[in-house]
Design an enzyme around this catalytic site. Structure first.
Site, PDB file in Angstrom:
ATOM      1  N   SER A  62     -10.127 -16.137  46.158  1.00 49.25           N
ATOM      2  CA  SER A  62     -10.078 -17.421  45.448  1.00 49.25           C
ATOM      3  C   SER A  62      -9.145 -17.336  44.228  1.00 49.25           C
ATOM      4  O   SER A  62      -7.973 -17.037  44.390  1.00 49.25           O
ATOM      5  CB  SER A  62     -11.498 -17.844  45.069  1.00 49.25           C
ATOM      6  N   ASP A 104      -8.706 -16.560  50.932  1.00 43.30           N
ATOM      7  CA  ASP A 104      -8.755 -17.991  50.628  1.00 43.30           C
ATOM      8  C   ASP A 104      -8.335 -18.284  49.182  1.00 43.30           C
ATOM      9  O   ASP A 104      -9.146 -18.753  48.374  1.00 43.30           O
ATOM     10  CB  ASP A 104     -10.132 -18.592  50.931  1.00 43.30           C
ATOM     11  N   ARG A 146       1.752 -18.905  41.024  1.00 44.24           N
ATOM     12  CA  ARG A 146       0.645 -18.667  41.973  1.00 44.24           C
ATOM     13  C   ARG A 146       0.974 -17.392  42.761  1.00 44.24           C
ATOM     14  O   ARG A 146       2.045 -16.815  42.572  1.00 44.24           O
ATOM     15  CB  ARG A 146       0.520 -19.845  42.939  1.00 44.24           C
ATOM     16  N   ASP A 195       5.281 -11.109  45.124  1.00 46.41           N
ATOM     17  CA  ASP A 195       4.410 -10.366  44.211  1.00 46.41           C
ATOM     18  C   ASP A 195       4.074  -8.944  44.663  1.00 46.41           C
ATOM     19  O   ASP A 195       3.505  -8.174  43.893  1.00 46.41           O
ATOM     20  CB  ASP A 195       3.110 -11.151  43.972  1.00 46.41           C
ATOM     21  N   HIS A 251     -15.359 -20.983  52.397  1.00 48.99           N
ATOM     22  CA  HIS A 251     -14.503 -20.304  51.422  1.00 48.99           C
ATOM     23  C   HIS A 251     -14.680 -18.789  51.553  1.00 48.99           C
ATOM     24  O   HIS A 251     -13.713 -18.036  51.646  1.00 48.99           O
ATOM     25  CB  HIS A 251     -14.924 -20.785  50.035  1.00 48.99           C
TER      26      HIS A 251
END
Ligand SMILES: *[C@@H]1O[C@H](CO)[C@@H](O)[C@H](O)[C@H]1NC(C)=O
Ligand SMILES: *[C@@H]1O[C@H](CO)[C@@H](O)[C@H](O)[C@H]1NC(C)=O
Ligand SMILES: *[C@@H]1O[C@H](CO)[C@@H](O)[C@H](O)[C@H]1NC(C)=O
Length: 499
Positions: free
Chosen positions: A167, A193, A207, A212, A278
């Site tokens: 998350s 997720d 984000r 990354d 989730h």
């Protein structure tokens, strides 16, 4: 059911939105600076808000690794010849770690020769959602600071690091990767997720993104949109983005299942159910560690619609990959690859994917919409009476393609039994048709022929063709079962040989 499951979506969404009126961009703040700042802030980061815990053999708290205190590495039993997997939790409403953290840590320790750590940023994550979003950047910088220190103090390369963020934790991982500085990247980031609100459609630097880490994978499980927002991010954010069951919602997470859950687990089940889809991303990942022999394969596809027609079961040119821990880390391009798969509603989640292409010929003018069932017989197992819905009526000469998924491993598919189920509606039509068309009177001819069934297995990539066992009677008849056996793809030859 459709309506009631949306209630749960709404509840989660409500939790998010209730606080996002706070409305800050995650981009600025005391730790929103450039990576170069990192060196100068290193000392002040000696006491990071994020705590780093190394899990030892047994259940429990974990052993705290302290930045700039090399002794703590030895004390905690950090083994520099093993990779480091660091779990990063998400937003928290109650300030406590969720139980999946311990499950994932235990499974990693048991199944992989790695150091398992947790980045505990609870003090930053326990806040209004928007504030927690704002803090992801800081938590990410603190993770990066720890990894830089590990390189200096223990010669432990960042390429041996795998961050697993759930998350909001997925974006924390992203900020760790983008702010670490230097030539090399973190080895791998897995986003479970990754959170959607305030991240969806932001630029890659705001984000989690493929930039990354050397390899980035993400599992999207709860992207169902409600009033323009979804709990999990919809857009691809990785090199490989997995969308189990389309990614919007997950089987077994419907509101009806909630009642069963409440019966078993009391009212606590409500929050569990809200988080169900989730958190499914985590359990799919855990499943991949628990069942090394039953890995789920996912396939490159543009969307779930095409996938549901069985059109995307190719593994050519790296078009498929393994979901979870054992993902093949190859073929990283700048562009994200969207992969789809179907899963079961509970562990083990793996299913077997098949494309069935059925070629019908309808000699009657009117399109017919019969209901069929199909039984499949393989050399290992059999599955009986799978309902077949073709969606549209069968017209003159048409090939249907559909995806069929099975829980069981059939082995090699050898035989198909195809049955025209006699629905009341059809019986009426059938009677009418028989009176209109003279050949129908003896009921020896229905005018409907299933010419061939072509099958492709996603898991084995095998292609097979099936033809009617009895080539003298190709007609399908209501309530009758027809047997199809393996035949050559070039049907003309087969016909001659069979005769
Ligand atoms: C550290 O890991 C290596 C490689 O897995 C292993 O051979 C070694 O025994 C470990 N050392 C300790 C002290 O556990
Ligand atoms: C899991 O893998 C084993 C070994 O390959 C196999 O025998 C078994 O059928 C698999 N189970 C499922 C549910 O796929
Ligand atoms: C059905 O359509 C295919 C392709 O359009 C054609 O090659 C074939 O001859 C047709 N068969 C019949 C029986 O009409």
């Amino acid at each position: 059911m459709e309506g009631s499951c949306c209630v749960s979506v709404f509840l989660v969404w409500g939790l998010f939105i209730q606080t996002s009126a706070y409305g800050q961009s995650p981009g600025t703040g005391p730790f929103g600076g450039r990576p170069q700042d990192a060196k100068t802030t290193e000392n002040s980061l000696q006491t990071t808000k994020t705590k780093f815990l190394l899990f030892e053999g047994h259940e429990g708290q974990g052993c705290q690794i302290r930045l700039n205190q090399p002794d703590s590495l030895q004390q905690c039993g950090f083994n520099t010849s093993r990779p480091l997997v660091m779990i990063i939790h998400g937003w928290t409403v109650d300030g406590a770690l969720e139980s999946w953290v311990w499950q994932l840590a235990a499974v990693l320790r048991a199944r992989a020769p790695v150091n398992v750590a947790l980045a505990d940023w609870l003090s930053l994550a326990h806040s209004h959602y928007a504030k927690a979003v704002h803090n992801t950047r800081r938590a990410g910088h603190e993770v990066a600071a720890l990894l830089r220190w590990l390189e200096e103090a223990a010669r432990f390369s960042r390429s041996n690091v795998h961050l697993i963020g759930y998350s909001l934790g997925a974006h924390v991982s992203g900020f760790a990767g983008s702010s670490i500085g230097g030539e090399d990247k973190i080895g791998r980031i897995t986003g479970l997720d990754p959170a959607g609100p305030m991240f969806e459609y932001t630029s890659p630097s705001e984000r989690l993104s493929p930039d990354d880490a050397s390899f980035v994978d993400a599992i999207h499980t709860f992207t169902r949109e409600h009033m323009g927002l979804s709990v999990g991010i919809k857009q691809p954010v990785a090199h490989y983005d997995f969308y189990p069951n389309g990614g919007s919602f997950q089987p077994g997470c419907h509101f009806l299942d909630l009642y069963k859950q409440i019966a078993n687990h009391g009212l606590n089940a409500i929050t569990q159910t809200i988080k169900c889809a989730h958190e499914r991303s985590v359990h799919l990942f855990i499943d991949s560690l628990l069942h090394p022999d039953n890995q789920s394969t996912a396939y490159l596809c543009s969307d779930m619609d095409s996938f549901s027609q069985g059109l995307c079961l190719s593994c050519k040119k790296g078009h498929c990959n393994t979901l979870g821990y054992h993902v093949r880390q190859e073929g990283q391009s700048k562009r994200s690859k969207k992969l789809f798969l179907v899963t079961r509603a509970q562990a083990p989640f793996k299913v077997f994917h098949y494309q069935f292409k059925m070629h019908f010929i309808n000699q009657i003018e009117t399109p017919v919409e019969p209901t069929f069932t199909m039984s499949l017989f393989g050399d290992k197992d059999a599955v009986h009476k799978i309902p077949i819905t073709l969606g549209t009526g069968i017209t003159r000469n048409k090939t249907y393609s559909l995806l069929i998924t099975l829980d069981v491993d059939l082995g090699e598919l050898l035989l198909i039994k195809f049955k025209w189920e006699n629905s009341a509606v059809w019986a009426n039509v059938w009677n009418t048709v028989q009176t209109i068309f003279p050949w129908g009177s003896g009921s020896s001819s229905s005018g409907l022929i299933l010419k061939s069934i072509k099958v492709k297995s996603g898991e084995t990539q095998q292609r097979m063709a099936f033809c009617s066992e009895n080539m003298d009677d190709l007609q399908l008849h209501p309530t009758q079962e027809k047997t199809f056996v393996r035949c050559e793809t070039t049907s003309k030859k087969t016909k001659e040989n069979n005769r």
